[in-house]
Write a protein that holds these residues in place. Structure first.
Motif, PDB file in Angstrom:
ATOM      1  N   THR A 154      26.941  34.630  36.791  1.00  0.00           N
ATOM      2  CA  THR A 154      28.110  34.956  37.623  1.00  0.00           C
ATOM      3  C   THR A 154      28.651  33.708  38.302  1.00  0.00           C
ATOM      4  O   THR A 154      29.864  33.447  38.301  1.00  0.00           O
ATOM      5  CB  THR A 154      27.746  36.012  38.677  1.00  0.00           C
ATOM      6  N   ASN A 155      27.757  32.918  38.886  1.00  0.00           N
ATOM      7  CA  ASN A 155      28.177  31.684  39.558  1.00  0.00           C
ATOM      8  C   ASN A 155      28.775  30.688  38.574  1.00  0.00           C
ATOM      9  O   ASN A 155      29.787  30.041  38.866  1.00  0.00           O
ATOM     10  CB  ASN A 155      26.979  31.054  40.275  1.00  0.00           C
ATOM     11  N   TYR A 156      28.164  30.580  37.411  1.00  0.00           N
ATOM     12  CA  TYR A 156      28.650  29.643  36.384  1.00  0.00           C
ATOM     13  C   TYR A 156      30.047  30.035  35.919  1.00  0.00           C
ATOM     14  O   TYR A 156      30.952  29.202  35.832  1.00  0.00           O
ATOM     15  CB  TYR A 156      27.662  29.622  35.225  1.00  0.00           C
ATOM     16  N   LEU A 157      30.228  31.303  35.618  1.00  0.00           N
ATOM     17  CA  LEU A 157      31.534  31.780  35.159  1.00  0.00           C
ATOM     18  C   LEU A 157      32.599  31.559  36.234  1.00  0.00           C
ATOM     19  O   LEU A 157      33.726  31.152  35.939  1.00  0.00           O
ATOM     20  CB  LEU A 157      31.441  33.257  34.784  1.00  0.00           C
ATOM     21  N   THR A 158      32.231  31.815  37.479  1.00  0.00           N
ATOM     22  CA  THR A 158      33.163  31.632  38.592  1.00  0.00           C
ATOM     23  C   THR A 158      33.600  30.178  38.714  1.00  0.00           C
ATOM     24  O   THR A 158      34.784  29.877  38.919  1.00  0.00           O
ATOM     25  CB  THR A 158      32.522  32.093  39.909  1.00  0.00           C
ATOM     26  N   GLU A 159      32.637  29.274  38.565  1.00  0.00           N
ATOM     27  CA  GLU A 159      32.958  27.839  38.623  1.00  0.00           C
ATOM     28  C   GLU A 159      33.904  27.440  37.500  1.00  0.00           C
ATOM     29  O   GLU A 159      34.863  26.682  37.722  1.00  0.00           O
ATOM     30  CB  GLU A 159      31.668  27.016  38.527  1.00  0.00           C
ATOM     31  N   GLU A 160      33.643  27.942  36.304  1.00  0.00           N
ATOM     32  CA  GLU A 160      34.487  27.584  35.155  1.00  0.00           C
ATOM     33  C   GLU A 160      35.899  28.129  35.319  1.00  0.00           C
ATOM     34  O   GLU A 160      36.880  27.451  34.984  1.00  0.00           O
ATOM     35  CB  GLU A 160      33.852  28.105  33.866  1.00  0.00           C
ATOM     36  N   LEU A 161      36.019  29.352  35.820  1.00  0.00           N
ATOM     37  CA  LEU A 161      37.348  29.916  36.055  1.00  0.00           C
ATOM     38  C   LEU A 161      38.109  29.088  37.097  1.00  0.00           C
ATOM     39  O   LEU A 161      39.312  28.837  36.956  1.00  0.00           O
ATOM     40  CB  LEU A 161      37.238  31.372  36.526  1.00  0.00           C
ATOM     41  N   GLY A 162      37.395  28.661  38.132  1.00  0.00           N
ATOM     42  CA  GLY A 162      38.027  27.852  39.172  1.00  0.00           C
ATOM     43  C   GLY A 162      38.518  26.517  38.657  1.00  0.00           C
ATOM     44  O   GLY A 162      39.565  26.017  39.086  1.00  0.00           O
ATOM     45  N   ASN A 214      35.283  41.700  36.905  1.00  0.00           N
ATOM     46  CA  ASN A 214      34.865  41.752  38.303  1.00  0.00           C
ATOM     47  C   ASN A 214      35.250  40.483  39.057  1.00  0.00           C
ATOM     48  O   ASN A 214      35.576  40.542  40.238  1.00  0.00           O
ATOM     49  CB  ASN A 214      33.355  41.962  38.394  1.00  0.00           C
ATOM     50  N   ILE A 215      35.204  39.343  38.371  1.00  0.00           N
ATOM     51  CA  ILE A 215      35.508  38.077  39.039  1.00  0.00           C
ATOM     52  C   ILE A 215      37.002  37.759  38.977  1.00  0.00           C
ATOM     53  O   ILE A 215      37.607  37.326  39.947  1.00  0.00           O
ATOM     54  CB  ILE A 215      34.705  36.914  38.403  1.00  0.00           C
ATOM     55  N   GLY A 216      37.613  37.993  37.832  1.00  0.00           N
ATOM     56  CA  GLY A 216      39.025  37.645  37.672  1.00  0.00           C
ATOM     57  C   GLY A 216      39.979  38.707  38.148  1.00  0.00           C
ATOM     58  O   GLY A 216      41.096  38.412  38.565  1.00  0.00           O
ATOM     59  N   ARG A 217      39.543  39.968  38.063  1.00  0.00           N
ATOM     60  CA  ARG A 217      40.374  41.124  38.447  1.00  0.00           C
ATOM     61  C   ARG A 217      41.771  41.025  37.836  1.00  0.00           C
ATOM     62  O   ARG A 217      41.912  40.759  36.653  1.00  0.00           O
ATOM     63  CB  ARG A 217      40.388  41.270  39.965  1.00  0.00           C
ATOM     64  N   ASP A 218      42.801  41.234  38.648  1.00  0.00           N
ATOM     65  CA  ASP A 218      44.160  41.276  38.086  1.00  0.00           C
ATOM     66  C   ASP A 218      44.799  39.900  37.963  1.00  0.00           C
ATOM     67  O   ASP A 218      45.986  39.785  37.645  1.00  0.00           O
ATOM     68  CB  ASP A 218      45.049  42.189  38.935  1.00  0.00           C
ATOM     69  N   SER A 219      44.013  38.843  38.184  1.00  0.00           N
ATOM     70  CA  SER A 219      44.554  37.491  38.049  1.00  0.00           C
ATOM     71  C   SER A 219      44.296  36.888  36.668  1.00  0.00           C
ATOM     72  O   SER A 219      44.646  35.730  36.420  1.00  0.00           O
ATOM     73  CB  SER A 219      43.958  36.566  39.126  1.00  0.00           C
ATOM     74  N   VAL A 220      43.653  37.663  35.784  1.00  0.00           N
ATOM     75  CA  VAL A 220      43.399  37.174  34.432  1.00  0.00           C
ATOM     76  C   VAL A 220      43.723  38.275  33.418  1.00  0.00           C
ATOM     77  O   VAL A 220      43.738  39.466  33.755  1.00  0.00           O
ATOM     78  CB  VAL A 220      41.916  36.740  34.246  1.00  0.00           C
ATOM     79  N   ASN A 221      44.000  37.861  32.184  1.00  0.00           N
ATOM     80  CA  ASN A 221      44.128  38.792  31.070  1.00  0.00           C
ATOM     81  C   ASN A 221      42.845  38.715  30.261  1.00  0.00           C
ATOM     82  O   ASN A 221      42.451  37.622  29.831  1.00  0.00           O
ATOM     83  CB  ASN A 221      45.314  38.401  30.171  1.00  0.00           C
ATOM     84  N   ASN A 241      35.655  37.078  45.096  1.00  0.00           N
ATOM     85  CA  ASN A 241      35.228  38.199  44.267  1.00  0.00           C
ATOM     86  C   ASN A 241      33.773  38.055  43.829  1.00  0.00           C
ATOM     87  O   ASN A 241      33.021  39.036  43.775  1.00  0.00           O
ATOM     88  CB  ASN A 241      36.128  38.299  43.024  1.00  0.00           C
ATOM     89  N   ALA A 242      33.394  36.821  43.530  1.00  0.00           N
ATOM     90  CA  ALA A 242      32.017  36.569  43.115  1.00  0.00           C
ATOM     91  C   ALA A 242      31.044  36.866  44.253  1.00  0.00           C
ATOM     92  O   ALA A 242      29.973  37.444  44.026  1.00  0.00           O
ATOM     93  CB  ALA A 242      31.858  35.121  42.652  1.00  0.00           C
ATOM     94  N   ALA A 243      31.400  36.476  45.463  1.00  0.00           N
ATOM     95  CA  ALA A 243      30.533  36.730  46.609  1.00  0.00           C
ATOM     96  C   ALA A 243      30.320  38.233  46.798  1.00  0.00           C
ATOM     97  O   ALA A 243      29.198  38.687  47.072  1.00  0.00           O
ATOM     98  CB  ALA A 243      31.137  36.109  47.872  1.00  0.00           C
ATOM     99  N   GLU A 244      31.388  39.008  46.629  1.00  0.00           N
ATOM    100  CA  GLU A 244      31.276  40.470  46.748  1.00  0.00           C
ATOM    101  C   GLU A 244      30.408  41.043  45.635  1.00  0.00           C
ATOM    102  O   GLU A 244      29.584  41.934  45.865  1.00  0.00           O
ATOM    103  CB  GLU A 244      32.677  41.100  46.701  1.00  0.00           C
ATOM    104  N   TYR A 245      30.586  40.524  44.430  1.00  0.00           N
ATOM    105  CA  TYR A 245      29.824  41.029  43.291  1.00  0.00           C
ATOM    106  C   TYR A 245      28.344  40.682  43.419  1.00  0.00           C
ATOM    107  O   TYR A 245      27.469  41.488  43.088  1.00  0.00           O
ATOM    108  CB  TYR A 245      30.403  40.460  41.997  1.00  0.00           C
ATOM    109  N   LEU A 246      28.057  39.485  43.906  1.00  0.00           N
ATOM    110  CA  LEU A 246      26.666  39.065  44.079  1.00  0.00           C
ATOM    111  C   LEU A 246      25.941  39.947  45.098  1.00  0.00           C
ATOM    112  O   LEU A 246      24.745  40.234  44.952  1.00  0.00           O
ATOM    113  CB  LEU A 246      26.603  37.596  44.504  1.00  0.00           C
ATOM    114  N   LYS A 247      26.659  40.401  46.114  1.00  0.00           N
ATOM    115  CA  LYS A 247      26.061  41.322  47.083  1.00  0.00           C
ATOM    116  C   LYS A 247      25.699  42.645  46.405  1.00  0.00           C
ATOM    117  O   LYS A 247      24.664  43.249  46.695  1.00  0.00           O
ATOM    118  CB  LYS A 247      27.031  41.564  48.244  1.00  0.00           C
ATOM    119  N   LYS A 248      26.557  43.086  45.493  1.00  0.00           N
ATOM    120  CA  LYS A 248      26.273  44.313  44.750  1.00  0.00           C
ATOM    121  C   LYS A 248      25.054  44.133  43.849  1.00  0.00           C
ATOM    122  O   LYS A 248      24.239  45.049  43.686  1.00  0.00           O
ATOM    123  CB  LYS A 248      27.488  44.720  43.920  1.00  0.00           C
TER     124      LYS A 248
END
Length: 303
Positions: free
Chosen positions: A141-149, A43-50, A162-169
Motif C-alpha cells: 500500500t505504501n509503495y503504490l501510494t509513493e509511486e502514484l505520488g 482505495n488509494i486513487g479513488r475518483d482521481s484515477v481511471n 487515502n492511504a492513511a485511512e486504508y492502513l487504519k482499516k
C-alpha cells in the motif's frame, strides 16, 4: 506462440513512441492485473484515477493470457501495476518487454525477499501469494501510494490521505483476524485447500497448510497425491477441507471421495477466495471483505 509474439510486437511499437503520460480528464490511466491490486488502487486513487483491471472475479492469474483486447488497455496506460514474483506467469514476457519503455511496476518487489517463502514452482523462486500477509499488504500500500505520488504530484497529498485511512482499516482487520483465530485450538489449525495459496496466512497465524496442487494451479495433482493427502486427513482427524473460487473444485471433491473410500468422512467446509476476490459490488469483492470472509469460513468449518 504466434499470439504472444503479436502482443509483444504491438506493445513495443506503441511504447517506443510513448514519451509522456496520457491522461483522460486529467486523471492517470492505470491498468492492473489481479482483483486484489485493482481494489487497492481504487482505495488509494479513488475518483482521481481511471482504473482498468485485466482480471475479474474467479480468474486464475497463474493461467491468465493477455488477449488482443487487452493490448489497447496495456498500451493506453500511464502505468501498469502487477503483483510480480511470477504470479502472472503467462504475462511475464509481455511485462518484461513493456518495462523497457513503459511504466510497469511489480508491487511485490518492494518486499524484503528474506521474509518470503521459497518455492520451486515459480521462476522467481518465491511463493507469490503475498496478499495473505496483511503486513506485506501494508508495505505494498505504501509503495503504490509513493509511486502514484511521483507520477501525479498534484494529487500526492490526496493519495497519502487515502492511504492513511486504508492502513487504519488494515490495522483493524489484523486485530479482528487474530481475535477470530484465537477461538480455534492450535491442534485444529490444519488448512487443506485446492492449491498452496495460503502459506503466508499459515505462517502468520500458526496453521499447517496443505494444498493438493502445490503453489501453482498450472500443476496437476496425481492419484498418489490424492491418496497421501486423504491418509493425512484421516490420521489428523481433519474435519473440513476447502475449495477455492479460482480453482476447479473437482480435485477437492476427488479428495473427499478418497477419504470416504477409506471408511472416513470429511466435509467441504466452503469456498475460499485465494487468487481472486469475489464479485464486484459484494463485500467479498474487496480485499478486506475477502480476508474477513475467508477467516470466518475457515474457523467456522474447522471448529
Amino acid at each position: 506462440m504466434k499470439h504472444t509474439v503479436y502482443l509483444i510486437t504491438v506493445l513495443l511499437a506503441f511504447s517506443a513512441c510513448k514519451d509522456a503520460p496520457r491522461t483522460q480528464n486529467g486523471k492517470l490511466n492505470i491498468v492492473t492485473t489481479t482483483t486484489m491490486i485493482t481494489d487497492l488502487v481504487k482505495n488509494i486513487g479513488r475518483d482521481s484515477v481511471n482504473v482498468q483491471g485485466l482480471m475479474g472475479s474467479g480468474v486464475d492469474p497463474h493461467l491468465y493470457k493477455a488477449s488482443e483486447g487487452d493490448v489497447s488497455k496495456l498500451t493506453g496506460a500511464d502505468v501498469v501495476f502487477y503483483s510480480g514474483l511470477h504470479l502472472e506467469g503467462k504475462l511475464v514476457d509481455v511485462f518484461e518487454k513493456m518495462g523497457r519503455n513503459s511504466n510497469t511496476i511489480a508491487l511485490a518487489e518492494v518486499l524484503d525477499k528474506k521474509g518470503l517463502i521459497g518455492s520451486e514452482y515459480f521462476a522467481s523462486s518465491y511463493d507469490p501469494h503475498i496478499w495473505f500477509n496483511i503486513e506485506y499488504w501494508k508495505q505494498i500500500t505504501n509503495y503504490l501510494t509513493e509511486e502514484l505520488g511521483k507520477m501525479d504530484p498534484d494529487h500526492a497529498s490526496f493519495y497519502e490521505k487515502n492511504a492513511a485511512e486504508y492502513l487504519k482499516k488494515l490495522d483493524a482487520l489484523e486485530d479482528e483476524v487474530r481475535q477470530i483465530i484465537s477461538t480455534l485450538p492450535e491442534e485444529k489449525r490444519i488448512l487443506v485447500t485446492a492449491h498452496d495459496a495460503f502459506n503466508y496466512f499459515g505462517k502468520e497465524y500458526g496453521f499447517e497448510v496443505v494444498g493438493l496442487q502445490g503453489l501453482s494451479t498450472a500443476t496437476e495433482a496425481g492419484v498418489q497425491d490424492v491418496q497421501n493427502l486423504a491418509q493425512l486427513i484421516i490420521d489428523k482427524r481433519i474435519k473440513s477441507i476447502f475449495v477455492e473460487s479460482s480453482v476447479p473444485k473437482r480435485t477437492i471433491e476427488a479428495l473427499q471421495q478418497a477419504v470416504k473410500a477409506k471408511g472416513h468422512d470429511v466435509a467441504i467446509g466452503g469456498t475460499l477466495y485465494s487468487d481472486a476476490l469475489g464479485n464486484a459490488g459484494t463485500v467479498e469483492g474487496t480485499y478486506i471483505g475477502m480476508f474477513r470472509y475467508n477467516v470466518k469460513t475457515i474457523i467456522g468449518a474447522l471448529k
